[in-house]
Design an enzyme around this catalytic site. Structure first.
Site, PDB file in Angstrom:
ATOM      1  N   ASN A  14     -76.931 -55.778  57.050  1.00 58.18           N
ATOM      2  CA  ASN A  14     -75.845 -54.800  57.100  1.00 58.18           C
ATOM      3  C   ASN A  14     -76.105 -53.955  58.341  1.00 58.18           C
ATOM      4  O   ASN A  14     -76.968 -53.091  58.337  1.00 58.18           O
ATOM      5  CB  ASN A  14     -75.858 -53.943  55.825  1.00 58.18           C
ATOM      6  CG  ASN A  14     -74.865 -52.795  55.899  1.00 58.18           C
ATOM      7  OD1 ASN A  14     -74.011 -52.754  56.791  1.00 58.18           O
ATOM      8  ND2 ASN A  14     -74.978 -51.861  54.970  1.00 58.18           N
ATOM      9  N   LYS A  57     -74.314 -51.779  59.715  1.00 54.27           N
ATOM     10  CA  LYS A  57     -73.750 -50.417  59.654  1.00 54.27           C
ATOM     11  C   LYS A  57     -73.047 -50.084  60.967  1.00 54.27           C
ATOM     12  O   LYS A  57     -72.487 -50.973  61.598  1.00 54.27           O
ATOM     13  CB  LYS A  57     -74.838 -49.404  59.286  1.00 54.27           C
ATOM     14  CG  LYS A  57     -75.602 -49.818  58.037  1.00 54.27           C
ATOM     15  CD  LYS A  57     -76.412 -48.730  57.417  1.00 54.27           C
ATOM     16  CE  LYS A  57     -77.093 -49.258  56.153  1.00 54.27           C
ATOM     17  NZ  LYS A  57     -77.778 -48.227  55.406  1.00 54.27           N
ATOM     18  N   HIS A  79     -70.182 -50.036  49.482  1.00 51.46           N
ATOM     19  CA  HIS A  79     -71.497 -49.537  49.901  1.00 51.46           C
ATOM     20  C   HIS A  79     -71.577 -48.046  49.584  1.00 51.46           C
ATOM     21  O   HIS A  79     -70.578 -47.338  49.678  1.00 51.46           O
ATOM     22  CB  HIS A  79     -71.712 -49.782  51.402  1.00 51.46           C
ATOM     23  CG  HIS A  79     -73.122 -49.514  51.817  1.00 51.46           C
ATOM     24  ND1 HIS A  79     -73.594 -48.240  52.037  1.00 51.46           N
ATOM     25  CD2 HIS A  79     -74.177 -50.343  52.005  1.00 51.46           C
ATOM     26  CE1 HIS A  79     -74.880 -48.306  52.355  1.00 51.46           C
ATOM     27  NE2 HIS A  79     -75.260 -49.572  52.337  1.00 51.46           N
ATOM     28  N   GLU A 102     -72.606 -45.635  51.176  1.00 52.05           N
ATOM     29  CA  GLU A 102     -72.160 -44.762  52.272  1.00 52.05           C
ATOM     30  C   GLU A 102     -70.638 -44.623  52.256  1.00 52.05           C
ATOM     31  O   GLU A 102     -70.101 -43.566  52.573  1.00 52.05           O
ATOM     32  CB  GLU A 102     -72.676 -45.303  53.610  1.00 52.05           C
ATOM     33  CG  GLU A 102     -74.179 -45.054  53.760  1.00 52.05           C
ATOM     34  CD  GLU A 102     -74.922 -46.082  54.586  1.00 52.05           C
ATOM     35  OE1 GLU A 102     -74.297 -46.834  55.356  1.00 52.05           O
ATOM     36  OE2 GLU A 102     -76.167 -46.140  54.455  1.00 52.05           O
ATOM     37  N   GLU A 136     -78.422 -51.389  45.192  1.00 48.84           N
ATOM     38  CA  GLU A 136     -79.040 -50.566  46.222  1.00 48.84           C
ATOM     39  C   GLU A 136     -79.229 -49.140  45.719  1.00 48.84           C
ATOM     40  O   GLU A 136     -78.286 -48.340  45.737  1.00 48.84           O
ATOM     41  CB  GLU A 136     -78.155 -50.534  47.475  1.00 48.84           C
ATOM     42  CG  GLU A 136     -77.944 -51.890  48.112  1.00 48.84           C
ATOM     43  CD  GLU A 136     -77.569 -51.761  49.584  1.00 48.84           C
ATOM     44  OE1 GLU A 136     -78.266 -52.361  50.410  1.00 48.84           O
ATOM     45  OE2 GLU A 136     -76.604 -51.043  49.907  1.00 48.84           O
ATOM     46  N   GLY A 141     -82.476 -46.514  53.772  1.00 52.18           N
ATOM     47  CA  GLY A 141     -82.792 -45.877  55.045  1.00 52.18           C
ATOM     48  C   GLY A 141     -83.894 -44.831  54.953  1.00 52.18           C
ATOM     49  O   GLY A 141     -84.114 -44.062  55.876  1.00 52.18           O
ATOM     50  N   SER A 165     -84.412 -50.299  52.132  1.00 48.44           N
ATOM     51  CA  SER A 165     -85.695 -50.377  52.827  1.00 48.44           C
ATOM     52  C   SER A 165     -86.422 -51.715  52.645  1.00 48.44           C
ATOM     53  O   SER A 165     -87.648 -51.766  52.579  1.00 48.44           O
ATOM     54  CB  SER A 165     -86.605 -49.203  52.437  1.00 48.44           C
ATOM     55  OG  SER A 165     -86.000 -47.967  52.807  1.00 48.44           O
TER      56      SER A 165
HETATM   57  P1  PGA Z   1     -81.827 -50.051  54.688  1.00 45.51           P
HETATM   58  O1  PGA Z   1     -80.268 -50.136  54.287  1.00 45.51           O
HETATM   59  O2  PGA Z   1     -82.376 -51.448  54.608  1.00 45.51           O
HETATM   60  O3  PGA Z   1     -81.848 -49.494  56.078  1.00 45.51           O
HETATM   61  O4  PGA Z   1     -82.471 -49.147  53.679  1.00 45.51           O
HETATM   62  C1  PGA Z   1     -79.825 -50.998  53.273  1.00 45.51           C
HETATM   63  C2  PGA Z   1     -78.340 -50.844  53.090  1.00 45.51           C
HETATM   64  O5  PGA Z   1     -77.835 -49.711  53.084  1.00 45.51           O
HETATM   65  O6  PGA Z   1     -77.610 -51.857  52.914  1.00 45.51           O
END
Ligand code: PGA
Length: 249
Positions: A10, A12, A95, A97, A167, A173, A213
């Protein structure tokens, strides 16, 4: 039945079109594998050049979002039909976000999931709890509510072919991965929820990813869990490490 692993990056809001093409070239040999499906979910403007860049490789392209209408006066939005025509196979829906910063609720996400299937895209539906919810002990209640609301009207056959990404928001993140036990427990809970809503065959078929992560060091442990069928990878999907994650064995 053995479920095939699916490991998706992803990206982003990272990578300009030029940078995206360079990253595809850098990763091309590193992400080769027969063992898993590999997907790059990329920003809208990167879709066309990335589809071109991964032609003839084992990588499929996904979008990070879409709208539920086919066309019309929805300034700034992108339809499922546009994605399909551009060569996209997967789309991330819901997601955290998008749920948080862009106020996407379950009713909207349900429409998006329906539309994705209608257009021939495979949804990667995200769910996950906040740290507060985990500490209060309502993680599974919350995730079951998300899954049930987002899948209203979706058939067993459709669910069998889709991907669900668990998630935990506190692990995204932050460098704070859920333990393999925590991740497995919730992924199993999601599978049990699908079995209740549909049947055992559907629950056995649906692929459930862990995200939050994921890195080259923890991927093997996570993906070895019986109910974790791969990962949705943010930060680590933008570097050579993604090749190690894809070839985690
Ligand atoms: P990350 O993000 O691996 O940077 O924690 C995962 C995601 O939000 O899909």
């Amino acid at each position: 039945m053995e479920r095939r692993k699916i490991i998706a990056g992803n990206w982003k809001m990272n990578m300009t079109p030029r940078q995206a093409v360079a990253l595809c070239a850098e990763l091309k040999d590193l992400v080769k594998t027969q063992e898993a499906d590999v997907v790059y979910c990329v920003p809208a403007v990167d879709i066309v050049p990335v589809v071109e860049a991964v032609k003839g490789t084992n990588v499929e392209v996904g979008a990070e979002n879409m709208y539920f209408e086919s066309k019309g006066a929805y300034t700034g939005e992108i339809s499922a039909e546009m994605l399909v025509d551009a060569g996209v196979k997967y789309v991330i829906i819901g997601h955290s976000e998008r749920r948080d910063y862009f106020k996407e609720d379950d009713a909207l996400l349900n429409k998006k999931v329906k539309k994705a299937f209608e257009a021939g895209l495979t949804p990667i539906l995200c769910c996950g709890e906040t740290l507060e919810q985990r500490e209060t002990g309502v993680t599974m209640d919350w995730i079951r509510l998300q899954i049930k609301s987002d899948l209203v009207g979706i058939t067993a056959q459709q669910v069998s072919s889709m991907v669900i990404a668990y998630e935990p928001i506190w692990a995204i993140g932050t460098g704070k991965t859920a333990t393999t036990e925590q991740a497995q427990e919730v992924c199993k809970g999601i599978r049990d929820c699908i079995a209740e809503m549909y049947d055992n065959a559907t629950a056995e078929a649906v692929r459930i990813q862990y995200g939050g992560s994921v890195n080259a060091g923890n991927a093997a442990d996570l993906f070895a869990q019986p109910d974790i069928d791969g990962g949705l990878v943010g930060g680590a999907s933008l570097k050579a490490d993604f090749g190690k994650i894809v070839n985690y064995k």
